[in-house]
Each structure stands twice: as C-alpha cells, then as structure tokens.
Design an enzyme around this catalytic site. Structure first.
Site, mmCIF file in Angstrom:
data_model
loop_
_atom_site.group_PDB
_atom_site.id
_atom_site.type_symbol
_atom_site.label_atom_id
_atom_site.label_comp_id
_atom_site.label_asym_id
_atom_site.label_seq_id
_atom_site.Cartn_x
_atom_site.Cartn_y
_atom_site.Cartn_z
ATOM 1 N N GLU A 229 -5.344 -5.192 1.312
ATOM 2 C CA GLU A 229 -4.548 -6.271 0.528
ATOM 3 C C GLU A 229 -3.885 -7.216 1.383
ATOM 4 O OE1 GLU A 229 -2.224 -4.047 -2.476
ATOM 5 O OE2 GLU A 229 -4.172 -3.389 -3.618
ATOM 6 N N GLU B 63 -9.447 1.045 -4.628
ATOM 7 C CA GLU B 63 -8.409 1.664 -5.753
ATOM 8 C C GLU B 63 -8.049 1.234 -6.969
ATOM 9 O OE1 GLU B 63 -4.258 0.602 -4.086
ATOM 10 O OE2 GLU B 63 -4.902 0.601 -1.687
#
Ligand code: GAL
Length: 457
Positions: free
Chosen positions: A180, A361
């Site tokens: 991320e 995720e």
C-alpha cells in the site's frame, strides 16, 4: 486454545432477503489464506521508526504501543497451526527490514534465519507463503536519514532485498515488494498521522518516486534469483484500492472530485510500475527504464468505499471530502461495507493491466463479530462472481488471522478471525473464523450460507 471457539455462528439479523441463492464455487486451484504484517503481530520491533512514533503521546488513538503485540515472533508455529486448523493453505506475512538491518549495513543473520524457519514451518504444514518486503515500517536509521525521500533510498532497499536472496529466494513463489504505497504516502506525507508525520506534497512526490524505483529494483533482484522449485517468482505490490463514488450522483463537481481522487489514489502508482513511466503526481509520464510491466500480478487490498463531495477548501485532497453512503453498514472504524465494490474494482484492474490478481487483503474491524460473517460471505461471493466473468483471481488473503496492532488506531480495532486477549496472549476463534474455515474446506459459498446471510442493502 485458551478456551476454544466462541459461540457458534448465528444468522445476522439486519440483512434483507436476496432472491438468488445459487452456490458460488471456486476452482480447486484457488487459494484461501490470511494476511498479517510483521510490526502488527510480531512484538518488540524496537529498531523500527514506528516504535519511536508510538512513544509520542497523541500519536496512537487508544494510547497503546505495539509492545509485545501478538508475540508472533515467538509463537509463529502455534499461529501457523491456527491457520491450518481453518483449512487454509496460504499465509501472507511480512519481513521486518528493521530486524534484518538494525544498523546501516549490519545484517542480522539470526533474523534472516528466523524468517527462513517461518517459511519452512509454513511448508511443513502445507501452507504456501506470500512474503511482503516492506509493510509500512522502516529501520530507524533509514528513517532518520530521510526515509524514502533520500536519493539513495531505492539502492538501500535493493541492498536489503539482495541480502535476503541467498536464504529466502528459493523458499518463496509469491512476493509483494511494497504494501500500500499510496496509503503510506497519504498518511505519512499528506495527513501527517503516520511517520514521518508531515504535511508536505513535494516530500510525498519525492518519496513516491523512490518507492516506484525501489519496487523496480526489487522486481529485478527477485527475478534474477531462482525462485521456489527453480521457477521464476511471481512479483507484485499489494495496492489498496478504494471505490470513489460521488456523494451526490447528480453533481458534476462531486463526480470530478471522485474521479480525480480515484486516478491519484488507485491508479497512479500501478500505472507507473506497469508502464515504466512516472504518472502524475509522480511525474509527467517520463520513462523510468527497466523491464515492463514490472508486475507479474496485481495484489488488491480492498476494504471500503468513499463518497466524495467537492470542497474548494481542500486543494490538498484534490478538492474532495470523503464520507460514507447514508444508512450504509459500517465497521467499528466507520468504514462503509460495500461488497459489490470489490467486483467493480476487479473489473477495472483486469481491464487496465490484464495480469493475474490476488486479493492480498480484505477484512473488517468488528470486535463483536456481528458483521464479519456476512462480510466474508458477500465479499467472497463477489470474488466468485468476478471470476465467473473471466477475471483471473488466484487467491484470497483475509485480513487478518489475529487481532493486532492497527497502526494509529492501536489495539482497539479488532480485525482478527481469532480474538486475542493481550494480557494472556490467548487466541480464541471467532464464529466468523469458523465460517471462513468452512468456506475454504468446501471451496464454495454454499446456498445454505447465502440463505443464512442474505445480501445487505
Ligand atoms: C491495510 C494495511 C494493514 C492493516 C489493514 C486494516 O491498509 O495494509 O496493515 O492495517 O489495512 O486496516
């Protein structure tokens, strides 16, 4: 363990009936797993920049510090058994750079050996590891000399990755170089609520360009090393993708702000590593060099949707303020639950990049476990639906195996399939964990589950 599972699964009361309850099946090759990150679970990560950051009052919402966290560094074998107990065959974990290189150029062989042991313990249990090389935390020395902004940051990251290769390359088939990067840049350089705690657009761009370069370096190094079973490894990033919809569908300004945020937050980084050019805000599409596309798969981290309202007062946020859809269910952190969003994003990822996809995720902060069962059922149903449209999705890592240290939120946010009592370190299976284990064993979201947890909205 420590009292066994919590009470069994009950139907979620607040959801309305759905007409179709056909089961959604996954191919036998589809992998079900869980994800964690080193700093959030391992404990005593005292050479990392987050360790320092947490010590400053006001930085962590509930005043906690990561401390021993889940003591996963010591208890990894037991935790891998917990993964196996849920019929899962994959585990996404991260390697902690601050442990591997606690001082510049001093590499800790014992720490590298530790991760080799973890990877072997995975395989002994039939668990396929997916390894992240950078998941938000940096060695203190690296942060102190400018972190990702320093011009030699990509080279230093490359040296760390290269050092891991002799021992780890042959143990791993699936690598995530960066977790991320846009979340890190937003939180750390625009909102200033994570290290390095800045409000600095130029710093964000410098750090972003170096993260792109760091990924490209790591991509090359990983491909120069023989992977698991002598096969070339699969290398990508885990990209947080969010649905950006206008707050008022009829407002052109809201639509403009939503689109601008989507381009910047969702696609700029991925476009850059895919095409080998710095896309805005990182540059004006100038070439970077190296073999392209530098992603063998796209890792999708999906949690929520934002409703964007135009605001002339927020140039730093591209003139948009984010909220949630009125009346939509939200998790304990106020994030909207929107299962259909994952299919929308998967279609776009497939169209833009045409690469295999892993859901690296997806999860929910839900201490009471009231929403997580339906969350799982409907997100997995949406993933099966996307696969039915021909989108090549290879596996799903639920965030997270255990409750853990949720960055600036501290320990209060609970994302685990297993609840943790931090005093005793007891892990207790939540009903949703039981349910996820059943879905993984069946390789299907059964009609019975769809009837039990009808579609929200
Ligand atoms: C992701 C992040 C994880 C975890 C999760 C839940 O953004 O990669 O580390 O914190 O969100 O918020």
């Amino acid at each position: 363990m420590c009292g066994g599972p919590m009470s069994s699964i009950e139907p979620f009361p607040g959801f309305h009936a759905q007409s179709s309850v056909a089961p959604h099946r996954f191919p036998s090759t589809f992998r079900f797993g869980v994800a964690t990150a080193a700093h959030q679970v391992e404990g005593n990560n005292d050479h990392s920049d987050w360790w320092d950051f947490e010590s400053i009052p006001g930085h962590i919402a509930d005043g906690s510090r990561s401390g021993l966290a889940c003591d996963h560094y010591q208890r990894f074998r037991q935790d891998l058994d917990l993964i196996r107990a849920l019929n899962l065959d994959s585990y996404r974990l991260s390697i902690e750079w601050a442990r591997i290189e606690p001082e510049p150029g001093r590499f800790d062989r014992a720490a590298i050996d530790h991760y080799a042991e973890v990877l072997d313990a995975c395989r002994e249990r039939g668990i396929e590891p997916c390894v992240t090389l950078y998941h938000f935390t940096l060695p203190q020395w690296f942060a102190a000399r400018g972190g990702w902004e320093a011009s030699d940051a990509p080279a230093l990251f490359a040296r760390y990755v290269q050092t891991l290769m002799p021992l780890l390359a042959s143990r791993v088939a699936l690598w995530v170089t960066l977790n991320e990067p846009m979340v890190y840049l937003y939180q750390g350089y625009l909102l200033g609520i994570w290290p390095p705690g800045r409000h600095d657009m130029k710093g964000m761009v410098r750090a972003g360009r170096n993260l792109i370069r760091a990924h490209l370096e790591a991509y090359r190094i990983l491909h120069d090393s023989p992977g698991f079973g002598g096969e070339p490894p699969q290398v990508g990033i885990a990209k947080h993708l969010r649905v950006f919809d206008p707050a008022r569908e009829g407002s052109r300004l809201d639509r403009f702000a939503a689109k601008a945020q989507e381009e910047l937050f969702n696609w700029a980084f991925l476009d850059s590593i895919h095409q080998g050019r710095f896309f805005p805000p990182f540059g004006l599409k100038e070439r970077i060099g190296g073999a392209m596309p530098a992603q063998d798969f796209v890792g999708v981290n999906y949690y929520s949707r934002g409703r964007v309202q135009f605001s002339p007062a927020r140039p730093g946020q591209l003139f948009g303020v984010q909220g949630t859809t009125p009346g939509a269910p939200v998790n304990d952190l106020g994030w909207e639950i929107y299962p259909e969003g994952i299919t929308r994003l998967l279609r776009t990822v497939h169209r833009r990049y045409g690469r295999p996809i892993w859901i690296t995720e997806n999860g929910i902060a839900d201490a009471s476990d009231r929403l997580r069962p339906a969350f799982l059922v409907h997100h997995l149903t949406q993933i099966a639906r996307a696969m039915g449209e021909g989108i090549p999705i290879h596996g799903y890592f639920h965030w997270s195996l255990l409750d853990n240290f949720e960055w600036a939120e501290g320990f209060a946010a609970r994302f685990g399939l297993y609840a943790i009592d931090y005093q005793t370190q007891c892990r207790v299976l939540r009903p949703s964990g039981q349910l996820y284990g059943r879905i993984a064993a069946d390789h299907a979201v059964s009609s019975a589950l769809l009837e039990q947890y009808p579609l929200m909205f």
